[in-house]
Write a protein that holds these residues in place. Sequence first.
Motif, PDB file in Angstrom:
ATOM      1  N   SER A 286       0.824  -1.213   0.000  1.00 28.50           N
ATOM      2  CA  SER A 286       0.000   0.000   0.000  1.00 28.50           C
ATOM      3  C   SER A 286       0.852   1.256   0.000  1.00 28.50           C
ATOM      4  O   SER A 286       0.328   2.358  -0.037  1.00 28.50           O
ATOM      5  CB  SER A 286      -0.911   0.043   1.214  1.00 28.50           C
ATOM      6  OG  SER A 286      -1.699  -1.093   1.263  1.00 28.50           O
ATOM      7  N   PHE A 287       2.148   1.077   0.158  1.00 21.79           N
ATOM      8  CA  PHE A 287       3.048   2.230   0.087  1.00 21.79           C
ATOM      9  C   PHE A 287       3.931   2.079  -1.132  1.00 21.79           C
ATOM     10  O   PHE A 287       4.321   0.970  -1.465  1.00 21.79           O
ATOM     11  CB  PHE A 287       3.964   2.270   1.312  1.00 21.79           C
ATOM     12  CG  PHE A 287       3.279   2.641   2.579  1.00 21.79           C
ATOM     13  CD1 PHE A 287       3.177   3.963   2.964  1.00 21.79           C
ATOM     14  CD2 PHE A 287       2.746   1.667   3.388  1.00 21.79           C
ATOM     15  CE1 PHE A 287       2.554   4.301   4.152  1.00 21.79           C
ATOM     16  CE2 PHE A 287       2.115   1.994   4.562  1.00 21.79           C
ATOM     17  CZ  PHE A 287       2.020   3.316   4.950  1.00 21.79           C
ATOM     18  N   PRO A 288       4.257   3.172  -1.778  1.00 26.22           N
ATOM     19  CA  PRO A 288       5.330   3.080  -2.759  1.00 26.22           C
ATOM     20  C   PRO A 288       6.612   2.695  -2.009  1.00 26.22           C
ATOM     21  O   PRO A 288       6.856   3.202  -0.909  1.00 26.22           O
ATOM     22  CB  PRO A 288       5.426   4.492  -3.322  1.00 26.22           C
ATOM     23  CG  PRO A 288       4.161   5.176  -2.916  1.00 26.22           C
ATOM     24  CD  PRO A 288       3.701   4.517  -1.674  1.00 26.22           C
ATOM     25  N   GLY A 289       7.386   1.778  -2.583  1.00 24.21           N
ATOM     26  CA  GLY A 289       8.540   1.228  -1.876  1.00 24.21           C
ATOM     27  C   GLY A 289       9.510   2.250  -1.309  1.00 24.21           C
ATOM     28  O   GLY A 289       9.913   2.170  -0.150  1.00 24.21           O
ATOM     29  N   LEU A 290       9.850   3.252  -2.119  1.00 22.31           N
ATOM     30  CA  LEU A 290      10.914   4.171  -1.711  1.00 22.31           C
ATOM     31  C   LEU A 290      10.544   4.932  -0.435  1.00 22.31           C
ATOM     32  O   LEU A 290      11.372   5.078   0.478  1.00 22.31           O
ATOM     33  CB  LEU A 290      11.200   5.161  -2.850  1.00 22.31           C
ATOM     34  CG  LEU A 290      12.309   6.167  -2.576  1.00 22.31           C
ATOM     35  CD1 LEU A 290      13.636   5.456  -2.410  1.00 22.31           C
ATOM     36  CD2 LEU A 290      12.404   7.173  -3.705  1.00 22.31           C
ATOM     37  N   ILE A 291       9.289   5.374  -0.337  1.00 26.27           N
ATOM     38  CA  ILE A 291       8.928   6.187   0.819  1.00 26.27           C
ATOM     39  C   ILE A 291       8.991   5.351   2.092  1.00 26.27           C
ATOM     40  O   ILE A 291       9.415   5.823   3.154  1.00 26.27           O
ATOM     41  CB  ILE A 291       7.518   6.821   0.629  1.00 26.27           C
ATOM     42  CG1 ILE A 291       7.300   7.943   1.645  1.00 26.27           C
ATOM     43  CG2 ILE A 291       6.403   5.830   0.766  1.00 26.27           C
ATOM     44  CD1 ILE A 291       8.105   9.172   1.342  1.00 26.27           C
ATOM     45  N   LEU A 292       8.625   4.075   1.959  1.00 29.51           N
ATOM     46  CA  LEU A 292       8.688   3.189   3.120  1.00 29.51           C
ATOM     47  C   LEU A 292      10.147   2.950   3.513  1.00 29.51           C
ATOM     48  O   LEU A 292      10.495   2.927   4.697  1.00 29.51           O
ATOM     49  CB  LEU A 292       8.007   1.865   2.763  1.00 29.51           C
ATOM     50  CG  LEU A 292       7.318   1.124   3.895  1.00 29.51           C
ATOM     51  CD1 LEU A 292       6.352   2.020   4.635  1.00 29.51           C
ATOM     52  CD2 LEU A 292       6.585  -0.082   3.333  1.00 29.51           C
TER      53      LEU A 292
ATOM     54  N   ILE B 138      12.531   5.038   3.053  1.00 27.34           N
ATOM     55  CA  ILE B 138      12.986   6.267   3.701  1.00 27.34           C
ATOM     56  C   ILE B 138      12.575   6.262   5.174  1.00 27.34           C
ATOM     57  O   ILE B 138      13.383   6.499   6.081  1.00 27.34           O
ATOM     58  CB  ILE B 138      12.406   7.511   2.989  1.00 27.34           C
ATOM     59  CG1 ILE B 138      13.062   7.671   1.613  1.00 27.34           C
ATOM     60  CG2 ILE B 138      12.626   8.767   3.833  1.00 27.34           C
ATOM     61  CD1 ILE B 138      12.482   8.814   0.791  1.00 27.34           C
ATOM     62  N   ALA B 139      11.300   5.905   5.426  1.00 27.38           N
ATOM     63  CA  ALA B 139      10.811   5.899   6.799  1.00 27.38           C
ATOM     64  C   ALA B 139      11.562   4.896   7.651  1.00 27.38           C
ATOM     65  O   ALA B 139      12.001   5.199   8.772  1.00 27.38           O
ATOM     66  CB  ALA B 139       9.320   5.595   6.815  1.00 27.38           C
ATOM     67  N   PHE B 140      11.745   3.682   7.099  1.00 29.66           N
ATOM     68  CA  PHE B 140      12.457   2.652   7.858  1.00 29.66           C
ATOM     69  C   PHE B 140      13.867   3.101   8.173  1.00 29.66           C
ATOM     70  O   PHE B 140      14.328   3.013   9.305  1.00 29.66           O
ATOM     71  CB  PHE B 140      12.516   1.335   7.058  1.00 29.66           C
ATOM     72  CG  PHE B 140      11.355   0.425   7.322  1.00 29.66           C
ATOM     73  CD1 PHE B 140      11.074  -0.030   8.604  1.00 29.66           C
ATOM     74  CD2 PHE B 140      10.544   0.007   6.290  1.00 29.66           C
ATOM     75  CE1 PHE B 140      10.012  -0.879   8.848  1.00 29.66           C
ATOM     76  CE2 PHE B 140       9.471  -0.836   6.523  1.00 29.66           C
ATOM     77  CZ  PHE B 140       9.209  -1.275   7.793  1.00 29.66           C
TER      78      PHE B 140
ATOM     79  N   ALA C 237      15.087   6.007   8.292  1.00 26.95           N
ATOM     80  CA  ALA C 237      15.106   7.114   9.258  1.00 26.95           C
ATOM     81  C   ALA C 237      14.909   6.566  10.674  1.00 26.95           C
ATOM     82  O   ALA C 237      15.515   7.050  11.626  1.00 26.95           O
ATOM     83  CB  ALA C 237      14.022   8.125   8.924  1.00 26.95           C
TER      84      ALA C 237
ATOM     85  N   ILE D 111       6.557   1.847  12.502  1.00 27.26           N
ATOM     86  CA  ILE D 111       7.810   2.545  12.204  1.00 27.26           C
ATOM     87  C   ILE D 111       7.999   3.728  13.141  1.00 27.26           C
ATOM     88  O   ILE D 111       9.102   4.008  13.608  1.00 27.26           O
ATOM     89  CB  ILE D 111       7.816   3.030  10.733  1.00 27.26           C
ATOM     90  CG1 ILE D 111       7.642   1.840   9.801  1.00 27.26           C
ATOM     91  CG2 ILE D 111       9.106   3.756  10.406  1.00 27.26           C
ATOM     92  CD1 ILE D 111       7.456   2.236   8.361  1.00 27.26           C
TER      93      ILE D 111
ATOM     94  N   CYS E 140       6.858   9.255  -5.073  1.00 20.81           N
ATOM     95  CA  CYS E 140       8.118   8.926  -4.429  1.00 20.81           C
ATOM     96  C   CYS E 140       9.288   9.567  -5.147  1.00 20.81           C
ATOM     97  O   CYS E 140      10.175  10.148  -4.539  1.00 20.81           O
ATOM     98  CB  CYS E 140       8.331   7.425  -4.498  1.00 20.81           C
ATOM     99  SG  CYS E 140       7.784   6.646  -3.051  1.00 20.81           S
TER     100      CYS E 140
ATOM    101  N   ILE F 208       8.989  13.308   8.798  1.00 20.37           N
ATOM    102  CA  ILE F 208       9.196  12.151   7.919  1.00 20.37           C
ATOM    103  C   ILE F 208       7.995  11.220   7.988  1.00 20.37           C
ATOM    104  O   ILE F 208       7.470  10.755   6.970  1.00 20.37           O
ATOM    105  CB  ILE F 208      10.482  11.399   8.316  1.00 20.37           C
ATOM    106  CG1 ILE F 208      11.694  12.316   8.137  1.00 20.37           C
ATOM    107  CG2 ILE F 208      10.647  10.137   7.482  1.00 20.37           C
ATOM    108  CD1 ILE F 208      12.979  11.739   8.652  1.00 20.37           C
TER     109      ILE F 208
ATOM    110  N   TYR G 164      -1.715   7.095  -2.081  1.00 14.40           N
ATOM    111  CA  TYR G 164      -1.474   5.942  -2.941  1.00 14.40           C
ATOM    112  C   TYR G 164      -2.625   4.937  -2.848  1.00 14.40           C
ATOM    113  O   TYR G 164      -3.134   4.449  -3.859  1.00 14.40           O
ATOM    114  CB  TYR G 164      -0.164   5.299  -2.526  1.00 14.40           C
ATOM    115  CG  TYR G 164       0.340   4.230  -3.449  1.00 14.40           C
ATOM    116  CD1 TYR G 164       0.441   4.449  -4.823  1.00 14.40           C
ATOM    117  CD2 TYR G 164       0.744   2.998  -2.957  1.00 14.40           C
ATOM    118  CE1 TYR G 164       0.924   3.479  -5.669  1.00 14.40           C
ATOM    119  CE2 TYR G 164       1.223   2.012  -3.794  1.00 14.40           C
ATOM    120  CZ  TYR G 164       1.316   2.254  -5.145  1.00 14.40           C
ATOM    121  OH  TYR G 164       1.794   1.286  -5.974  1.00 14.40           O
ATOM    122  N   VAL G 165      -3.046   4.671  -1.613  1.00 21.20           N
ATOM    123  CA  VAL G 165      -4.156   3.735  -1.412  1.00 21.20           C
ATOM    124  C   VAL G 165      -5.417   4.265  -2.086  1.00 21.20           C
ATOM    125  O   VAL G 165      -6.167   3.527  -2.725  1.00 21.20           O
ATOM    126  CB  VAL G 165      -4.388   3.511   0.094  1.00 21.20           C
ATOM    127  CG1 VAL G 165      -5.675   2.754   0.320  1.00 21.20           C
ATOM    128  CG2 VAL G 165      -3.230   2.754   0.689  1.00 21.20           C
TER     129      VAL G 165
END
Lengths: 325, 310, 334, 323
Positions: free
Chosen positions: B143-149, B151-153, B155, C29, C273, C303, C314-315
């Motif tokens: 449900s998330f675009p990979g890159l943003i996730l 980035i969050a991880f 961080a 997260i 993204c 962030i 996105y969803v």
Amino acid sequence: MSGEVLLRVEDLRVYFYTYAGVVKAVDGIDLEVYRGESFALVGETGCGKSTVARAVLRLIPPPGRIVSGRVFFEGRDLLSLPEKELRAIRGADIAYICQDPSSALDPLYTCGYQISETIVSHQGVVKWRDAWMYALKLLKQVAIPEAEKRIKNYPHELSGGMKQRVVISMSIANRPKLLIADEPTTALDVTIQAQIMDLIMELKKLYNTTLLLITHNLGLVAEYCDRVAVMYLGKIVEVADVYTLFEKPLHPYTQGLLKAIPNPLKRVERLYSIPGMIPSPVNLPPGCRFRPRCQFAKDICAREEPPMIEVEPNHYVACWMYAKR
Amino acid sequence: MRLLHILHNWRKRNRARLREYKLMFTALTRSPTAIAGLVLSMSFIILGIVGPYIAPYNPIEIDFEKMHELRLQPPSWEHPFGTDEFGRDLFSRVLCGARISLMVAIVVLSIAIPLGIVLGLIAGYFGGVVDEVIMRVTDVFLSFPGLILAIAFSAAFGASIWSAMAAIALVWWPPYVRVVRGQVLQIKESLFVEAAKALGLNPLKIMFRHILPNALTPVIVLATLDFGSVILVAAALSFIGLGAQPPTPEWGRLVADGRAYFPEKWWYVFFPGLAIFLTALGWNLLGDALRDVLDPRYRRRLEFKERRGR
Amino acid sequence: MGELKYYLIRRLLTFIPTIIGVTLLTFLIARVIPANPAVLWAGGIKAKPEVVQLLIKKYHLDKPPHIQYFYYLKDIFTGHWGISPVTHRPVIADIATYFPATAELALFSLFVTIFIGIPLGVISALKKDTWIDHVVRIIAISGASMPVFWLGIILQWIFYYSLGLLPATGRGIPPRITYTGLYLLDSLLCGDFEAFRSNLQHIILPGFTLAYPCIGLVARITRSSVLDVLSADFIDYARIRGLKPSFVFRHVFRNASIPIITILGLLFGSLLCGAVITETVFSWPGLGTYTVAAISNIDYPAIMGVTLIIGLVYVTVNLIVDILYAIIDPRIRL
Amino acid sequence: MDPIVVVDNLRKWFPIKKLFFTKGWVRAVDGVSFIIREGETFGLVGESGCGKSTLGRLIVRLLEPTSGTVYFEGKDVFRLRGRELKEFRRKVQIVFQDPYSSLNPRMMVFDIVAEAIKATQQEIPEDMEDYVASILEKVGLSREHLYRYPHEFSGGQRQRIAIARVLAVRPKFIVLDEPTSSLDVSVQAQILNMLKDLQKEHNFTYLFISHDLAVVKYMSHRIAVMYLGKIVEIAPSDEIFEAPLHPYTQVLLSSIPIPDPKIARSRMKLRPKGEPPSPINPPPGCRFHPRCPQACSLCAREEPPLIEIERDHYVACWLYARK
């Protein structure tokens, strides 16, 4: 059994230029279909019978190509007609019923729409509303129950038999002179097959249409057709009227084929089986194509292709057993 | 004699298999793009292994005495890619960067792929509640675009190359679950699996002997393409300040550092970026070629062509 | 139509667990993975102890995780997305400020992708195995291999530093009146053509940079779906029926659009993204620039806020795509 | 001859799920009983969707039933565990319809057959290669085919490989699920004859499933006719053709095209009304009654029992049952 020739195919050759080599799917066949009869083209998988039907409509998908030949329909050569005139003939004068109704219908449009567009495409300025009403009439004619409801259905909401009825209703929409039915019941059950074949014959009578039935099922031929041509590997090996063919088959392939199908009404202890396999259609050996599997093969069979000869009136066979050399 | 006999038997038994491999190889070396992909990706691996040993200069240490005269030199014979703001040889730094990218890709994929395969196999083969649970979790990640996730991880883990790897691996497995599960669902219906069940083979054997080998083709293609994608994402993370920290000669980091001197000292940005591009290009070309090669229909076509050519 | 309604209700119902999943993951997260979330949320090691204590209270960080999650959900839906320790403003206000710029960039790129990618795909399907087809393939592969940040820099080099044709950084002048925050649209709406020109000039480079990897992808998908449909039996049968070419085309177009729409939905996510990276290069005042600043300032709430908003967008886009899908394809509705 | 397989009131319903709830059931097999005697070929004929393949899969225990059971050599098939189940797998095998999907494309012929041996036999032959080759010869293939992949074979040859895999197990009872329906006429005859020969040689018992009445007739000693999850008639194969009792059997027989124009055109043509209803909510009473030319009011209300009219001739129809 002779009358006015509706369709004449002369020396038709259709080759497929595949990676494996040149597949001579149809390799020089001649045919005459008379107005009003029902004519069967019979053969096993890959013998080229469907390709003949497609070639008549000049719709051979690449890498296939019509290499030579002429196809006269009511005296006009379809193979040299401009595309636009041919389009007017397709679906109108010559209609086609295909093997698999499930994939012949666009899943995204209703049955009514698809029948209507067939009508609108051919009958000049027709209002969609009128076409829709006509489509409804056609659906009733092909005995679809609750036609008013079905006309708004999408193809996936109908059973196989119903879809085939929809396809049939499209094919008769423009009162065709020639109806080509390419294995129309192969995807269907026996009882549905009987219903559909009955329907096709009934419509044929009603519209006074000529039927070209393409099938592998000799039972259907015996039951519904007047004349038969048997194909083997791109060639016609025998042409006769049904009674003669089933009673007195001449070509060894026809003989073998007839002995290989079980007849449910006869007690058979052991079926005859034609030895060997159908060879690959690439790089065919010279001479008669059936020679490697033929028990009567002679020297000449390996060297020269047998000519088509008329053994008795209206019974043609291409075999060296009957040809004089 | 005996050895010869064994060898002979082995060859007889594996003739079909060898022919298959040979065909794959011919298919792979057929188009110029495929060869380019093979050369680029293989030289990347080789440089990743031997890079630090053949680098002409030390990629990290700063020579403080000569720093000022060596600072930001344009490309020359001595420094083919020029030098950075501390006088370090950029060629050596880019060369050593290959190892970091290679490591990132290998670590990420060797976590994500097995995880994805196992989860996909389990979900597809057993179905029911297990499938439901695995797929819902997968869906949440998707449900998330990979890159943003990522980035969050990363961080959350704190900026370092290791946390970037962990972050990328964490977001990289879901597509594999999807692909493998889809394949398994399809293959599970095959009659050969039913035949294996009728023989009484146990589920593990059926999964690993009958299902997995037939499900692997898209995984291999995807993995090859992902080799490039992982490198790109890792570079992007480093570029925005997550991932590798100075003085690590990571390519994305080098581009970020070089921006301060752009466009006058163009080489600083140009060469590391080119390295990223060429590497990713190599894997993508290879993956594209593999897609064809692993398709049996394509191989058959080739086989006929070869035969006819003779 | 009853079926479609039923499908929509069902699809909307599955939207709820998805949203819960999205918040759960961001919660993990934000609060569970970091060793000491309070410190992180207060701005890192430099944070004052009393601020940390305050945050523990405010976010109920001393409570067990499921209670924390409950408060987290409540905060999200009431708009309390945390206070940035750097700007000292509510994160949600910052996002509201920066989001339109990112949306404009992503939408512009989407249009570029559609208007270049789809025609390219159609051409290469119709001219299969010719040089055009090969060129499109090369574009696609090189797009998938391109580090966008590097491409952006190279384009700046060419079009700004060397040729001086286009501006390299920033956004154009704001239009007289802003309705949506999308400057291009707004300037057209209020007829401010000077602003429109300036905004168009500014968006071309970042927009194209962002779109480049997607153009090839869309072209490839279009190519293969057009080829698939062209070889489908029902197209064949449409020709056999002697349909007018325009009718045949209608069948091709509608069927081929299904996979294209799917991929466009997915692409919108990767455009959002990619915007994070691209904006950095072009100093585009959007979420990306905001995020990168947050990363270097250890502004953790920011962030997480950006992550959440992108996830939600996105969803939602995927929901819209699914609905479109069901409208086009009656088989999905079952 | 002793019964080797006894099918006792077997049911298999598949749930139809919508969202999380079961919306209905597909009653694929709905209360079927019959016996198969040792050494015979028992034909099972019916149209697509009538549940004949599901029934075949239940008998070899590839599916678990909803209720009812199957006895093989007197033992309840669905209660077998461990060694007994292994023994059952060794004795009962199945050949599938589609030879293109029934062989693992990544395994060579040798591995396919050897796997069957290793999985089921206690004694593994010393020279596996010779043994596998000997099995291949039995099905008309040769040693040179050992190390080839399935894609190198034609449809008929693949079906031979599938049969070789079953032969390697040395079973007693084989379910043949439409083994020739994807093959051409001339190849079909080869395979059917081979199956007959193998039966004679090894004293196999067959359950022959097909939609093609003519083929079933050629192969079987006794035939059961199935309609929408139910068996409507069981009789010796000659009798079912000469004196069919159930209206559905009659309709089915008169629907098959006969490859003889004289007979084909002179016989009576019975056609059923409409199409088979969906097995999801089958009609109450006799399932054939909406299409039956001879239906009466009782047929719509109550289900007819399967009763023995003559020796070995069973029929489920109110025309013959007394009420």
